[in-house]
Design a protein around this motif. Structure first.
Motif, PDB file in Angstrom:
ATOM      1  N   LYS A 297     -14.215 -41.528 -25.494  1.00 59.20           N
ATOM      2  CA  LYS A 297     -13.160 -41.354 -24.493  1.00 59.20           C
ATOM      3  C   LYS A 297     -11.773 -41.344 -25.133  1.00 59.20           C
ATOM      4  O   LYS A 297     -10.761 -41.295 -24.435  1.00 59.20           O
ATOM      5  CB  LYS A 297     -13.247 -42.472 -23.446  1.00 59.20           C
ATOM      6  N   LYS A 298     -11.755 -41.434 -26.482  1.00 60.72           N
ATOM      7  CA  LYS A 298     -10.516 -41.424 -27.269  1.00 60.72           C
ATOM      8  C   LYS A 298      -9.566 -42.545 -26.854  1.00 60.72           C
ATOM      9  O   LYS A 298      -8.347 -42.366 -26.774  1.00 60.72           O
ATOM     10  CB  LYS A 298      -9.827 -40.054 -27.185  1.00 60.72           C
TER      11      LYS A 298
ATOM     12  N   ASN B   5     -15.947 -37.021 -20.363  1.00 58.23           N
ATOM     13  CA  ASN B   5     -15.978 -37.642 -19.036  1.00 58.23           C
ATOM     14  C   ASN B   5     -17.302 -38.398 -18.907  1.00 58.23           C
ATOM     15  O   ASN B   5     -18.355 -37.795 -18.714  1.00 58.23           O
ATOM     16  CB  ASN B   5     -15.858 -36.572 -17.946  1.00 58.23           C
TER      17      ASN B   5
ATOM     18  N   GLU C 175     -11.145 -36.187 -33.273  1.00 55.30           N
ATOM     19  CA  GLU C 175      -9.729 -35.829 -33.380  1.00 55.30           C
ATOM     20  C   GLU C 175      -9.427 -34.452 -32.802  1.00 55.30           C
ATOM     21  O   GLU C 175      -8.392 -34.237 -32.174  1.00 55.30           O
ATOM     22  CB  GLU C 175      -9.283 -35.896 -34.845  1.00 55.30           C
ATOM     23  N   SER C 176     -10.304 -33.501 -33.006  1.00 54.62           N
ATOM     24  CA  SER C 176     -10.070 -32.127 -32.545  1.00 54.62           C
ATOM     25  C   SER C 176     -10.782 -31.833 -31.221  1.00 54.62           C
ATOM     26  O   SER C 176     -10.895 -30.675 -30.823  1.00 54.62           O
ATOM     27  CB  SER C 176     -10.549 -31.133 -33.608  1.00 54.62           C
ATOM     28  N   ARG C 177     -11.244 -32.874 -30.561  1.00 53.61           N
ATOM     29  CA  ARG C 177     -11.992 -32.685 -29.318  1.00 53.61           C
ATOM     30  C   ARG C 177     -11.347 -33.446 -28.169  1.00 53.61           C
ATOM     31  O   ARG C 177     -10.648 -34.432 -28.378  1.00 53.61           O
ATOM     32  CB  ARG C 177     -13.450 -33.139 -29.498  1.00 53.61           C
ATOM     33  N   LYS C 178     -11.616 -32.983 -26.969  1.00 53.29           N
ATOM     34  CA  LYS C 178     -11.105 -33.651 -25.784  1.00 53.29           C
ATOM     35  C   LYS C 178     -11.988 -34.855 -25.445  1.00 53.29           C
ATOM     36  O   LYS C 178     -13.176 -34.867 -25.771  1.00 53.29           O
ATOM     37  CB  LYS C 178     -11.076 -32.679 -24.596  1.00 53.29           C
ATOM     38  N   PRO C 179     -11.405 -35.853 -24.782  1.00 60.06           N
ATOM     39  CA  PRO C 179     -12.208 -37.021 -24.378  1.00 60.06           C
ATOM     40  C   PRO C 179     -13.353 -36.608 -23.453  1.00 60.06           C
ATOM     41  O   PRO C 179     -13.199 -35.708 -22.622  1.00 60.06           O
ATOM     42  CB  PRO C 179     -11.199 -37.906 -23.641  1.00 60.06           C
TER      43      PRO C 179
END
Length: 284
Positions: free
Chosen positions: A150-151, A76, A70-74
């Motif tokens: 990858k959210k 790559n 939730e608090s992290r970027k997807p």
């Protein structure tokens, strides 16, 4: 120990309607003839229920991973996704090719009833691929890990399918499910298309929406045939009272999961391809 294993194997074979369908493939690959099917039978029948715990762990861990993301970027994961989906595509294509020979022979030469109710010979090529198929259902849980990292949205269809097919496959393996040749072959076909599609998408190539639609249609057909096969076996067992290598528990379970898959995939198809959604207006 060996006597115990053999006794379990003998009890399992005794539940077959008459004999297994023995089919000799035109050629056998090195990894298709060396497994200890007696030992595998014992462990399948003794420990298949552990997949229930594995399935529960899978659901809970994915919930935890979603929370963690939730608090992290997807991430790559392009390279990893290409390798992952490409590997599963190759595996599925090879599985489809190697099981088609026995499946087509059984349906066309032995008949519809034997194809549903008489298991393939456990030490055969198809017997080996049934084990590989079961193991692949554990591996495929990794699909969800990639989605979460990858959210991407995690649908009920996705989670339920991975959870239930894992348990059902190992339960089926524990009793040498004769109709497993149908379920396994159809799944290999569908996954050959699906993972090939995912691989091409991961590589960054544009794929026609028509191909995605075809993949979903094939999946829906797989579920419709799955329900039909289950109904045919129910008729054979209850109406004609003929022997069939499938327990009532497994049969009822197949009805539940294939019917649920059919409904969910049809709903997905309608939502994805039949309902036109209003286009978002561009801000000036």
């Amino acid at each position: 120990m060996l006597d115990k294993v053999n006794s379990v194997f003998d009890r399992n074979i005794s539940r077959l309607p008459s004999t297994t369908i023995r089919y000799d493939h035109k050629f056998v690959l090195p990894f298709e003839h060396s497994l200890d099917h007696v030992g595998i039978t014992y462990y399948m029948q003794t420990y298949w229920h552990l997949t229930v715990y594995l399935g529960i762990f899978y659901l809970l861990s994915m919930k935890w991973l979603q929370k963690w993301m939730e608090s992290r970027k997807p991430f790559n994961l392009k390279g990893a996704l290409i390798c992952w989906n490409g590997g599963l595509a190759i595996f599925s294509i090879l599985g489809a090719l190697r099981t088609s020979e026995e499946f087509i022979h059984t349906v066309t030469k032995e008949g519809f009833y034997p194809s549903l109710c008489q298991c393939f010979d456990p030490p055969s090529v198809s017997g080996h691929w049934f084990l590989f198929f079961g193991i692949s259902k554990i591996v495929e849980l990794g699909d969800t890990v990639f989605l979460v990292l990858k959210k991407k949205p995690l649908s009920f269809l996705h989670s339920w399918h991975h959870f239930s097919v894992l348990i059902y496959t190992f339960h089926s393996g524990s009793e040498y499910l004769a109709a497993g040749r149908w379920f396994m072959w159809m799944n290999f076909i569908a996954h050959s298309l699906m993972y090939s599609y995912f691989t091409i998408m991961a590589m960054g190539f544009k794929v026609s929406k028509s191909f995605a639609r075809i993949v979903t249609i094939v999946q829906i057909l797989q579920m419709i045939i799955g329900v039909s096969v289950s109904f045919a076996i129910l008729t054979i067992k209850k109406y004609f009272e003929l022997p069939c290598q499938q327990s009532n528990a497994n049969l009822y379970l197949s009805f539940v999961i294939y019917t649920s898959y059919m409904i969910l995939f049809i709903n997905f198809f309608i939502q994805a391809y039949c309902i036109s959604r209003p286009k978002k207006e561009k801000s000036s």
